[in-house]
Scaffold this active site. Sequence first.
Site, mmCIF file in Angstrom:
data_model
loop_
_atom_site.group_PDB
_atom_site.id
_atom_site.type_symbol
_atom_site.label_atom_id
_atom_site.label_comp_id
_atom_site.label_asym_id
_atom_site.label_seq_id
_atom_site.Cartn_x
_atom_site.Cartn_y
_atom_site.Cartn_z
ATOM 1 N N SER A 144 -3.583 1.495 11.006
ATOM 2 C CA SER A 144 -2.494 2.319 11.546
ATOM 3 C C SER A 144 -3.073 3.505 12.287
ATOM 4 O O SER A 144 -4.155 4.006 11.951
ATOM 5 C CB SER A 144 -1.606 2.825 10.412
ATOM 6 O OG SER A 144 -0.698 3.788 10.907
ATOM 7 N N TYR A 157 -0.715 8.196 2.651
ATOM 8 C CA TYR A 157 -0.722 6.934 3.406
ATOM 9 C C TYR A 157 -1.837 6.965 4.453
ATOM 10 O O TYR A 157 -2.613 6.015 4.578
ATOM 11 C CB TYR A 157 0.641 6.750 4.077
ATOM 12 C CG TYR A 157 0.736 5.557 5.004
ATOM 13 C CD1 TYR A 157 0.871 4.269 4.508
ATOM 14 C CD2 TYR A 157 0.702 5.729 6.397
ATOM 15 C CE1 TYR A 157 0.977 3.174 5.374
ATOM 16 C CE2 TYR A 157 0.805 4.642 7.260
ATOM 17 C CZ TYR A 157 0.940 3.370 6.742
ATOM 18 O OH TYR A 157 1.039 2.292 7.599
HETATM 19 N N1 LIG Z 1 5.960 -0.224 10.451
HETATM 20 C C1 LIG Z 1 5.091 0.631 10.948
HETATM 21 O O1 LIG Z 1 5.460 1.637 11.591
HETATM 22 C C2 LIG Z 1 3.613 0.398 10.803
HETATM 23 C C3 LIG Z 1 2.750 1.122 11.628
HETATM 24 C C4 LIG Z 1 1.372 0.954 11.505
HETATM 25 C C5 LIG Z 1 0.887 0.076 10.558
HETATM 26 N N2 LIG Z 1 1.732 -0.610 9.756
HETATM 27 C C6 LIG Z 1 1.159 -1.484 8.761
HETATM 28 O O2 LIG Z 1 1.482 -2.823 9.060
HETATM 29 C C7 LIG Z 1 1.556 -3.579 7.839
HETATM 30 C C8 LIG Z 1 2.864 -4.348 7.810
HETATM 31 O O3 LIG Z 1 3.923 -3.409 7.831
HETATM 32 P P1 LIG Z 1 5.420 -3.782 8.243
HETATM 33 O O4 LIG Z 1 5.876 -2.734 9.173
HETATM 34 O O5 LIG Z 1 5.488 -5.210 8.622
HETATM 35 O O6 LIG Z 1 6.153 -3.488 6.868
HETATM 36 P P2 LIG Z 1 6.998 -4.385 5.862
HETATM 37 O O7 LIG Z 1 7.868 -5.310 6.612
HETATM 38 O O8 LIG Z 1 7.584 -3.403 4.912
HETATM 39 O O9 LIG Z 1 5.877 -5.247 5.138
HETATM 40 C C9 LIG Z 1 5.058 -4.728 4.122
HETATM 41 C C10 LIG Z 1 4.514 -5.905 3.353
HETATM 42 O O10 LIG Z 1 3.620 -5.434 2.344
HETATM 43 C C11 LIG Z 1 3.898 -6.195 1.179
HETATM 44 N N3 LIG Z 1 3.418 -5.563 -0.044
HETATM 45 C C12 LIG Z 1 3.633 -4.300 -0.471
HETATM 46 N N4 LIG Z 1 3.036 -4.126 -1.664
HETATM 47 C C13 LIG Z 1 2.424 -5.314 -1.979
HETATM 48 C C14 LIG Z 1 1.656 -5.758 -3.076
HETATM 49 N N5 LIG Z 1 1.391 -4.980 -4.129
HETATM 50 N N6 LIG Z 1 1.198 -7.025 -3.057
HETATM 51 C C15 LIG Z 1 1.475 -7.857 -2.028
HETATM 52 N N7 LIG Z 1 2.211 -7.496 -0.969
HETATM 53 C C16 LIG Z 1 2.680 -6.227 -0.948
HETATM 54 C C17 LIG Z 1 5.406 -6.338 1.192
HETATM 55 O O11 LIG Z 1 5.787 -7.342 0.282
HETATM 56 P P3 LIG Z 1 7.129 -7.280 -0.618
HETATM 57 O O12 LIG Z 1 8.135 -8.115 0.123
HETATM 58 O O13 LIG Z 1 6.721 -7.898 -1.912
HETATM 59 O O14 LIG Z 1 7.522 -5.844 -0.759
HETATM 60 C C18 LIG Z 1 5.587 -6.728 2.650
HETATM 61 O O15 LIG Z 1 5.289 -8.095 2.831
HETATM 62 C C19 LIG Z 1 1.375 -2.583 6.702
HETATM 63 O O16 LIG Z 1 0.030 -2.603 6.271
HETATM 64 C C20 LIG Z 1 1.681 -1.250 7.357
HETATM 65 O O17 LIG Z 1 1.020 -0.193 6.710
HETATM 66 C C21 LIG Z 1 3.097 -0.492 9.861
#
Ligand SMILES: NC(=O)c1ccc[n+]([C@@H]2O[C@H](COP(=O)([O-])OP(=O)(O)OC[C@H]3O[C@@H](n4cnc5c(N)ncnc54)[C@H](OP(=O)(O)O)[C@@H]3O)[C@@H](O)[C@H]2O)c1
Length: 251
Positions: A144, A157
């Site tokens: 990120s 974070y």
């Molecule tokens: N959205 C943003 O603005 C953004 C920006 C930069 C980077 N990112 C990064 O991109 C990645 C994906 O994010 P997203 O935006 O797609 O968010 P998201 O839709 O909320 O996805 C997060 C994922 O992490 C999983 N997770 C959380 N805790 C876990 C655990 N203990 N074991 C296994 N899985 C777990 C969740 O599974 P559950 O269904 O079980 O909760 C979900 O599949 C993350 O690493 C995030 O930090 C996001």
Amino acid sequence: MKDAFGSPQSLLILGGTSEIALATARRLVARRTRTVWLAGRPSPALEAAADHLRELGADARTVSFDALAPERHEEVLGKVFAEGDIDLVLLAFGVLGDQARAEEEPLAAVRVAQTNYTGAVCAGLVCAKELRAQGHGSLVVLSSVAGERARRANFVYGSSKAGLDAFAQGLGDALHGTGVHVLVVRPGFVRTKMTSGLKEAPLAADPEAVAEAVETGLRQRAEIVWVPGALRAVMAVLRHVPRGVFRRLPV
Ligand SMILES: NC(=O)c1ccc[n+]([C@@H]2O[C@H](COP(=O)([O-])OP(=O)(O)OC[C@H]3O[C@@H](n4cnc5c(N)ncnc54)[C@H](OP(=O)(O)O)[C@@H]3O)[C@@H](O)[C@H]2O)c1
């Protein structure tokens, strides 16, 4: 194995309900990806994601995976690799956490760090070992922009992502020359359930934009991609802003 056009045939997503990961899976399935493993905590959402990919023509399977149970990663992920080669691993799990709560309850902060950093270190190393044994494949790590310079508003974070980013870059160097490629992806604000309800940041993107950047980065065997690309220049400036000024910026 990748096909003659370099498209991955098989994909393993760690964090199988991630909206960014699923946008990437949809994009790759529309190309040539056939087998998709969704590794995640068991839930109706995980099964629904697999159903949806099946409707798109993929052979989608789910596997129980918890980032917070690193002692099980070798066994769980080893079983997936034992079923056949994996061309692409997308490390997508992560939690944003609640900064104010983390400052009150240090164990809440530990949970963020253990998910985003130590969980990823363990799963990343397990997958790297398997990919190295195969002699080919890519590992894409969703880092990120928040890890580039920790902000007062979400430094728990941000620091977990800084650790993850450094780890992934080092792993990429360790795997250089083995046939295995590591791509670090640094998105800014992406509109997903992780950020729903939050005030949108400048240069906000949709998950599909990240998916497109991942596909392009893979094709070019890039080591780092920013989403959107303009963030690279923005962060090159912000990285050098003096602490006293940066602290007061509304970022
Ligand atoms: N959205 C943003 O603005 C953004 C920006 C930069 C980077 N990112 C990064 O991109 C990645 C994906 O994010 P997203 O935006 O797609 O968010 P998201 O839709 O909320 O996805 C997060 C994922 O992490 C999983 N997770 C959380 N805790 C876990 C655990 N203990 N074991 C296994 N899985 C777990 C969740 O599974 P559950 O269904 O079980 O909760 C979900 O599949 C993350 O690493 C995030 O930090 C996001």
